[in-house]
Design a protein around this motif. Structure first.
Motif, mmCIF file in Angstrom:
data_model
loop_
_atom_site.group_PDB
_atom_site.id
_atom_site.type_symbol
_atom_site.label_atom_id
_atom_site.label_comp_id
_atom_site.label_asym_id
_atom_site.label_seq_id
_atom_site.Cartn_x
_atom_site.Cartn_y
_atom_site.Cartn_z
ATOM 1 N N ALA A 1 0.836 -1.199 0.000
ATOM 2 C CA ALA A 1 0.000 0.000 0.000
ATOM 3 C C ALA A 1 0.876 1.255 0.000
ATOM 4 O O ALA A 1 0.576 2.227 -0.696
ATOM 5 C CB ALA A 1 -0.931 -0.011 1.215
ATOM 6 N N LEU A 2 1.964 1.220 0.759
ATOM 7 C CA LEU A 2 2.862 2.379 0.804
ATOM 8 C C LEU A 2 3.533 2.586 -0.558
ATOM 9 O O LEU A 2 3.677 3.721 -1.029
ATOM 10 C CB LEU A 2 3.919 2.197 1.902
ATOM 11 N N VAL A 3 3.917 1.478 -1.208
ATOM 12 C CA VAL A 3 4.531 1.588 -2.541
ATOM 13 C C VAL A 3 3.530 2.223 -3.511
ATOM 14 O O VAL A 3 3.872 3.142 -4.265
ATOM 15 C CB VAL A 3 4.981 0.194 -3.061
ATOM 16 N N SER A 4 2.260 1.777 -3.463
ATOM 17 C CA SER A 4 1.240 2.345 -4.364
ATOM 18 C C SER A 4 1.052 3.825 -4.092
ATOM 19 O O SER A 4 0.918 4.627 -5.022
ATOM 20 C CB SER A 4 -0.120 1.675 -4.178
ATOM 21 N N VAL B 1 11.846 9.327 -5.271
ATOM 22 C CA VAL B 1 13.239 9.431 -4.807
ATOM 23 C C VAL B 1 13.474 8.302 -3.810
ATOM 24 O O VAL B 1 12.711 8.142 -2.854
ATOM 25 C CB VAL B 1 13.458 10.781 -4.083
ATOM 26 N N THR B 2 14.533 7.540 -4.014
ATOM 27 C CA THR B 2 14.672 6.309 -3.227
ATOM 28 C C THR B 2 14.940 6.576 -1.738
ATOM 29 O O THR B 2 14.529 5.805 -0.891
ATOM 30 C CB THR B 2 15.773 5.400 -3.810
ATOM 31 N N ARG B 3 15.617 7.693 -1.427
ATOM 32 C CA ARG B 3 15.841 7.996 -0.005
ATOM 33 C C ARG B 3 14.505 8.155 0.715
ATOM 34 O O ARG B 3 14.298 7.639 1.820
ATOM 35 C CB ARG B 3 16.668 9.276 0.149
ATOM 36 N N GLU B 4 13.587 8.865 0.076
ATOM 37 C CA GLU B 4 12.286 9.121 0.705
ATOM 38 C C GLU B 4 11.432 7.856 0.704
ATOM 39 O O GLU B 4 10.618 7.634 1.601
ATOM 40 C CB GLU B 4 11.571 10.276 -0.004
ATOM 41 N N MET B 5 11.625 7.026 -0.322
ATOM 42 C CA MET B 5 10.926 5.741 -0.366
ATOM 43 C C MET B 5 11.265 4.947 0.897
ATOM 44 O O MET B 5 10.387 4.362 1.537
ATOM 45 C CB MET B 5 11.403 4.987 -1.620
ATOM 46 N N ASP B 6 12.513 4.953 1.261
ATOM 47 C CA ASP B 6 12.926 4.205 2.451
ATOM 48 C C ASP B 6 12.368 4.816 3.736
ATOM 49 O O ASP B 6 11.981 4.084 4.660
ATOM 50 C CB ASP B 6 14.456 4.124 2.518
ATOM 51 N N MET B 7 12.314 6.150 3.792
ATOM 52 C CA MET B 7 11.686 6.791 4.953
ATOM 53 C C MET B 7 10.250 6.298 5.080
ATOM 54 O O MET B 7 9.753 5.999 6.169
ATOM 55 C CB MET B 7 11.669 8.319 4.787
ATOM 56 N N LEU B 8 9.579 6.232 3.934
ATOM 57 C CA LEU B 8 8.173 5.827 3.908
ATOM 58 C C LEU B 8 8.002 4.352 4.281
ATOM 59 O O LEU B 8 7.252 3.997 5.194
ATOM 60 C CB LEU B 8 7.619 6.086 2.500
ATOM 61 N N LEU B 9 8.718 3.472 3.559
ATOM 62 C CA LEU B 9 8.510 2.030 3.725
ATOM 63 C C LEU B 9 8.886 1.543 5.125
ATOM 64 O O LEU B 9 8.292 0.596 5.635
ATOM 65 C CB LEU B 9 9.312 1.245 2.676
ATOM 66 N N SER B 10 9.881 2.185 5.735
ATOM 67 C CA SER B 10 10.348 1.699 7.036
ATOM 68 C C SER B 10 9.315 1.926 8.146
ATOM 69 O O SER B 10 9.435 1.357 9.225
ATOM 70 C CB SER B 10 11.665 2.381 7.405
ATOM 71 N N THR B 11 8.291 2.739 7.863
ATOM 72 C CA THR B 11 7.304 3.006 8.921
ATOM 73 C C THR B 11 6.468 1.766 9.234
ATOM 74 O O THR B 11 6.053 1.572 10.371
ATOM 75 C CB THR B 11 6.330 4.135 8.519
ATOM 76 N N ASN C 1 3.756 5.733 -5.637
ATOM 77 C CA ASN C 1 3.635 5.776 -7.099
ATOM 78 C C ASN C 1 2.506 6.695 -7.565
ATOM 79 O O ASN C 1 2.517 7.174 -8.694
ATOM 80 C CB ASN C 1 3.448 4.365 -7.665
ATOM 81 N N GLU C 2 1.525 6.941 -6.680
ATOM 82 C CA GLU C 2 0.476 7.914 -7.015
ATOM 83 C C GLU C 2 1.037 9.332 -7.016
ATOM 84 O O GLU C 2 0.604 10.201 -7.763
ATOM 85 C CB GLU C 2 -0.651 7.850 -5.982
ATOM 86 N N ILE C 3 1.999 9.547 -6.138
ATOM 87 C CA ILE C 3 2.576 10.886 -5.990
ATOM 88 C C ILE C 3 3.621 11.155 -7.063
ATOM 89 O O ILE C 3 3.710 12.258 -7.598
ATOM 90 C CB ILE C 3 3.240 11.025 -4.588
ATOM 91 N N SER C 4 4.424 10.121 -7.350
ATOM 92 C CA SER C 4 5.559 10.346 -8.242
ATOM 93 C C SER C 4 5.798 9.123 -9.118
ATOM 94 O O SER C 4 5.680 7.990 -8.650
ATOM 95 C CB SER C 4 6.804 10.628 -7.394
ATOM 96 N N GLU C 5 6.164 9.382 -10.393
ATOM 97 C CA GLU C 5 6.430 8.266 -11.300
ATOM 98 C C GLU C 5 7.695 7.516 -10.891
ATOM 99 O O GLU C 5 7.778 6.302 -10.983
ATOM 100 C CB GLU C 5 6.606 8.808 -12.707
ATOM 101 N N ARG C 6 8.699 8.243 -10.454
ATOM 102 C CA ARG C 6 9.958 7.643 -9.978
ATOM 103 C C ARG C 6 10.289 8.209 -8.605
ATOM 104 O O ARG C 6 11.066 9.149 -8.486
ATOM 105 C CB ARG C 6 11.129 8.004 -10.908
#
Ligand code: ADP
Ligand code: ASP
Ligand code: MG
Length: 413
Positions: free
Chosen positions: A44-47, A57-67, A50-55
């Motif tokens: 769900a976090l990945v989706s 930023v991987t640093r922020e992806m990790d901030m998000l996913l680690s929650t 992807n709604e916010i951005s096509e690619r």
């Protein structure tokens, strides 16, 4: 003790995991539990990203996913307190999981487990958020790739010299095919590191590949078992400890493969090195590689390889940026079916049987690769289920109907 996403999917299951953790503590063990994010939280976090951005930023992806895993750990700590035990939850960073800086697929470089050890000495149960760490260079939060909580658990077990690393999941253990696809798949009471590495590398997602590599390198005992009952599951053991070497141990599959074909590859030494160095620098895991023979001097060659579907866009960007090829073509919907067995090393004819069985199903083989204990075929993604079932039958890997209890079946996420 590591609990996967389905095993902590809702409040009742968190309480169930807490009870098991407490029972292990009350049996006299010092317990560290590594938890995954609840249910499909990570998806769900990945989706959302992807709604916010096509690619993203991987640093922020990790901030998000680690929650996701932090939520599970905090909730489980509360449940354990209510059961009368002291518990403390830690993020990956607090737990001392140090990684490199490759965001979304970081590798663990060290585990400084002093804080975990101190909490254990204090009689606490320690909950560690799986799938995450902190980069030693950038001090940023990292994640360890999908399924990475298994690797967290093994790494913590290694650092603490734990007696065993128990991986609690939604099936009874490691089966000789995915029980979601093959209802009469058989659970393997023991499996060698060598075979389970090949199984995981070819798509059996039950244990993350890196967790098995880490366990083999650090001598960690893995017991993969169900979080829904008490029966023993699968022990991962060394080759010498396995009693038998059946011809075929398991059939595995993957549906997240993409094929890339590069046409007009200049026919000179060093080109393949350049191409795959660029892909490696972009952190892309290339799987099967085939290059055709070019006809005589100066004729361009054609190269075909597979990459994980998620890496296809970056792979294509990387190849286009090189600007050296006539044409780059891709297909994002490939699948792969593999047959694995330590016994096939000394038996000719397994490959012939695999190809014949798939041919009888009318399944076209797009690519083939082999190792001494594995045969893999890239096929149409839509036909993967049929291929797995046909091969499982042909090598007589199923449990007899009257023996199938049905209670090993996966639980709905
Ligand atoms: P967890 O959330 O506990 O980490 P995963 O979904 O990562 O669980 O892994 C368990 C799933 O792996 C099972 O539900 C099953 O469908 C799948 N699976 C694929 N291949 C196999 C196999 N050979 N043996 C057992 N499970 C398998
Ligand atoms: N939550 C992460 C994932 O879904 C890590 C894990 O569950 O192991 O991939
Ligand atoms: Mg998993």
């Amino acid at each position: 003790m590591k609990f996967g996403g389905t095993s902590v999917a809702d409040s009742d299951r968190i309480k169930n995991a807490a009870r098991r953790i407490v029972a292990a503590r009350e049996a006299g063990n010092r317990v560290v539990a590594v938890l995954s994010a609840q249910g499909k939280t990570t998806d769900a976090l990945v989706s959302q990203a992807n709604e916010i951005s096509e690619r993203p930023v991987t640093r922020e992806m990790d901030m998000l996913l680690s929650t996701g895993e932090r939520i599970s750990c905090a909730l489980a700590a509360m449940a354990i307190h209510d059961l009368g035990h002291e518990a403390i939850s830690l993020t990956g960073s607090q737990a001392g999981i140090l990684t490199d800086t490759s965001h979304t697929k970081a590798r663990i470089v060290d585990v400084r487990a002093d804080r975990i050890a101190a909490a254990l000495d204090d009689n606490k149960i320690v909950l560690v958020a799986g799938f995450q760490g902190v980069s030693t260079d950038s001090k940023d939060v990292t994640t360890l790739g999908r399924g990475g909580s298994d690797t967290t658990a093994v790494a913590v077990a290694a650092a603490l010299k734990a007696d065993v690393c128990e991986i609690y999941t939604d099936v009874d253990g490691v089966f000789n095919a995915d029980p979601r696809i093959v209802p009469n798949a058989r659970m393997l009471p023991v499996v060698s590191f060598e075979e389970v590495l090949e199984m995981s590398a070819s798509g059996a997602g039950v244990l993350q590949l890196r967790s098995i590599e880490y366990a083999r390198n650090h001598g960690v005992r893995i017991h993969c078992r169900s979080s829904f009952h008490d029966r023993t599951g699968t022990m991962v053991v060394s080759q010498e400890e396995t009693m038998e070497q059946p011809l075929v141990t398991a059939v595995t599959h993957a549906t997240n493969e993409a094929r890339v074909t590069v046409r007009g590859v200049p026919d000179r030494p060093g080109v393949a090195g350049e191409l795959f160095t660029k892909l490696a620098d972009a952190n892309i895991n290339v799987d099967m590689i085939i290059q055709n023979e070019s006809m005589g001097m100066d004729h361009p060659a054609e190269m075909t390889f597979t990459v994980p579907k998620d890496d296809l866009a970056v792979a294509l960007d990387t190849l286009h940026a090189m600007g050296e090829f006539d044409d780059v073509d891709s297909d994002p919907s490939m699948g792969k079916v593999s047959v694995i067995g330590a016994g096939m090393r000394s038996h000719p004819g397994v490959a012939a049987k695999v190809f014949t069985v798939l041919g009888q199903q009318g399944i076209n083989l797009e690519m083939i690769s082999t190792s001494p204990i594995k045969i893999s075929c890239v096929i149409d993604g839509e036909r993967v289920g049929d291929a797995v079932k046909a091969l499982h039958d042909a090598f007589e890997l199923g449990v007899a109907e009257e023996q199938a209890t049905g209670d090993f079946r996966p639980v709905a996420p």
